[in-house]
Design a protein around this motif. Structure first.
Motif, short mmCIF file in Angstrom:
data_model
loop_
_atom_site.label_atom_id
_atom_site.label_comp_id
_atom_site.label_asym_id
_atom_site.label_seq_id
_atom_site.Cartn_x
_atom_site.Cartn_y
_atom_site.Cartn_z
N MET A 44 5.72 91.86 29.14
CA MET A 44 5.19 93.12 28.60
C MET A 44 4.94 94.11 29.74
SD MET A 44 4.72 93.32 25.29
CE MET A 44 4.74 92.26 23.83
N GLU A 103 -1.97 81.90 19.18
CA GLU A 103 -1.01 81.19 20.03
C GLU A 103 -1.74 80.29 21.03
OE1 GLU A 103 1.69 83.94 21.91
OE2 GLU A 103 2.31 84.76 19.99
N TYR A 123 0.14 94.90 23.91
CA TYR A 123 0.11 94.30 25.25
C TYR A 123 0.74 95.20 26.32
CZ TYR A 123 -0.84 89.64 23.16
OH TYR A 123 -1.37 88.57 22.50
N CYS A 177 3.66 79.56 24.00
CA CYS A 177 3.55 80.74 24.85
C CYS A 177 2.72 80.36 26.07
CB CYS A 177 2.87 81.88 24.09
SG CYS A 177 2.34 83.18 25.21
N HIS A 178 3.34 80.47 27.24
CA HIS A 178 2.64 80.08 28.48
C HIS A 178 1.45 81.00 28.77
CE1 HIS A 178 5.40 83.21 29.54
NE2 HIS A 178 4.73 83.42 30.64
N VAL A 179 1.49 82.23 28.26
CA VAL A 179 0.38 83.18 28.50
C VAL A 179 -0.88 82.70 27.78
CG1 VAL A 179 -0.38 85.58 28.18
CG2 VAL A 179 2.02 85.10 28.72
N HIS A 180 -0.69 82.13 26.58
CA HIS A 180 -1.83 81.70 25.77
C HIS A 180 -2.21 80.23 25.96
CE1 HIS A 180 -0.84 85.50 23.76
NE2 HIS A 180 -2.14 85.53 23.52
N VAL A 212 8.59 93.82 24.00
CA VAL A 212 9.61 92.88 24.50
C VAL A 212 10.82 92.92 23.57
CG1 VAL A 212 8.08 91.40 25.85
CG2 VAL A 212 8.36 90.97 23.40
N ASN A 224 8.37 86.17 16.96
CA ASN A 224 8.75 85.99 18.37
C ASN A 224 9.99 85.11 18.47
OD1 ASN A 224 6.12 86.94 18.15
ND2 ASN A 224 5.49 86.06 20.10
N PHE A 278 12.55 90.93 21.58
CA PHE A 278 12.64 90.49 20.18
C PHE A 278 12.01 91.53 19.24
CE2 PHE A 278 8.52 88.41 21.26
CZ PHE A 278 7.73 88.87 20.21
N CYS A 295 0.84 88.97 30.25
CA CYS A 295 2.23 88.69 29.85
C CYS A 295 3.12 89.53 30.79
CB CYS A 295 2.47 89.07 28.40
SG CYS A 295 4.22 88.91 27.95
N CYS A 329 10.99 86.97 26.16
CA CYS A 329 9.82 86.19 25.75
C CYS A 329 10.24 84.73 25.84
CB CYS A 329 9.42 86.56 24.32
SG CYS A 329 8.21 85.41 23.62
N PRO A 330 9.68 83.98 26.78
CA PRO A 330 10.09 82.58 26.95
C PRO A 330 9.97 81.77 25.65
CG PRO A 330 8.74 83.25 28.80
CD PRO A 330 8.68 84.37 27.81
N MET A 331 8.96 82.10 24.82
CA MET A 331 8.84 81.35 23.56
C MET A 331 10.05 81.58 22.65
SD MET A 331 6.37 81.80 20.37
CE MET A 331 4.78 81.58 21.05
FE1 SF4 Z 1 6.08 86.11 24.39
FE2 SF4 Z 1 3.71 85.09 25.05
FE3 SF4 Z 1 4.43 87.47 26.01
FE4 SF4 Z 1 3.79 87.17 23.42
S1 SF4 Z 1 2.45 86.91 25.20
S2 SF4 Z 1 5.55 88.28 24.23
S3 SF4 Z 1 4.61 85.13 23.02
S4 SF4 Z 1 5.43 85.48 26.44
#
Ligand code: SF4
Ligand code: 13P
Length: 356
Positions: free
Chosen positions: A302, A234, A26, A206-209, A61, A120, A63, A299, A87-89
């Protein structure tokens, strides 16, 4: 842009084998282009652990860099170009939540509970999993890791991503009475009985997905004949069900790369990755594939890694090596979490490699 690219190449030359730069799929295409290798989160964890360089400059990111740091040897330094790339998740569960949720699940269920934590997440909850003989999983192996524990007659506490959990439960063929959600209020979903429940799923996301919808899939199918829809697990369950394939970022890349020239793909995942796939395999290349996002959802964490930040990190590594300054943005994992987190990560690798 050209000037900074030259600068990065020069820094890499100065550092030679003492630095390696892994990048997640990403990352911005220009960052991936200057990395030593790119991959999904499983590949990156395994490859980073094999590196012998003094410095691992992890483009991803936090993690992910933390995972590399857990698996690195004591004398290696793991550095991230942007410490604020979170990563909000991963923030949706911590050790205290995990302990309380595990206790609550153990109270309602008669089975042995194996905690399975998605990559994650941070080291505190990975360590919790190691302590309780569980394992880490990634999107590429969630099915294999989950099957491993279920085959032993154990039930899973799967966290933090509900969607990856429920989509894995569907792939395992589990029925509604075999899955239960556990909320962030630590309440397990009401069920007549928990005797059959094989997967207890934390309700992180995950808000992106999460933004992809069945409507996006239908619109893409209407617009393009012979389109294949591929999404990350996700994404919501109904989106995964209405797509043709779901898989990790590496699986998405492999499917598109290995498809026939001229194929048409609708992709549901981070936009920067889709953009890179379109540049590599799209019209104007020898592959001439049509690769379109189901919706534009980048994201932002990223995206925080820029060429400027990469150059800055390399400069800091050079200065540190020459004794001219401190090492900036080094990832350090608290000692108390290292052994447990390493155990959970190694359990994942052993299960994937059929060593267990
Ligand atoms: Fe976290 Fe979602 Fe970004 Fe993956 S895409 S790093 S789960 S916020
Ligand atoms: P992969 O393991 O598929 O690379 O996914 C990582 C991720 O953060 C997806 O949001």
């Amino acid at each position: 842009m050209e000037k900074i690219i030259e600068q990065i190449k020069e820094y890499k030359n100065i550092l030679g084998n003492s630095v390696v730069i892994p990048a997640h799929h990403y990352q911005r295409p220009e960052v991936v282009a200057l990395s030593d290798f790119a991959g999904d989160s499983y590949m990156l964890a395994v490859e980073a652990a094999k590196q012998t360089s003094d410095f691992i400059l992890f483009c991803g990111v936090r993690f992910m860099a933390e995972g590399a740091s857990v698996l690195a040897s004591e004398n290696q330094h793991v550095v991230i170009p942007e410490l604020l790339a979170g990563c909000p998740m991963a923030d949706m569960i911590n050790e205290s939540h995990a302990r309380k949720a595990f206790e609550e699940i153990s109270r309602v269920s008669k089975r042995i509970i194996a905690p399975v934590v998605y990559m994650n997440s941070y080291a505190d909850v990975k360590s919790f999993c190691g302590e309780h003989d569980g394992a880490v999983c990634t999107s590429s192996n969630a099915l294999k890791i989950s099957s491993h524990f279920i085959a032993k007659g154990e039930s899973l506490f799967f966290f933090p991503d509900y969607n990856l959990g429920i989509n894995t439960a569907d792939s395992l063929g589990l029925k509604e009475n075999e899955v239960a959600r556990i909320g962030r209020d630590l309440k397990v979903e009401d069920k007549e009985s928990y005797d059959d429940v094989k997967m207890f799923l934390w309700d992180g996301f995950c808000h992106v997905h999460k933004v992809f919808t069945v409507g996006d899939v239908e619109a893409a199918r209407e617009k393009y004949d012979n389109i294949s829809i591929i999404v990350h697990p996700e994404c919501n369950r109904d989106v995964v069900k209405s797509s043709d394939i779901s898989g990790s970022t590496a699986q998405i890349l492999n499917q598109i790369r290995d498809s026939k020239p001229g194929s048409v793909w609708g992709v549901g995942t981070d936009y920067n990755f889709i953009d890179r796939l379109a540049r590599e395999y799209g019209p104007g290349t020898e592959h001439n594939k049509t690769i379109v996002p189901l919706r534009i959802s980048p994201c932002v964490n990223m995206e925080k890694t820029t060429l400027q930040k990469l150059a800055f990190s390399l400069e800091s590594i050079i200065e540190f090596r020459e004794g001219r300054g401190e090492l900036k943005s080094e990832i350090r994992v608290q000692q108390k979490y290292k052994d447990g987190a390493r155990k959970a990560l190694n359990s994942m690798i052993e299960i994937v490699e059929n060593k267990r």
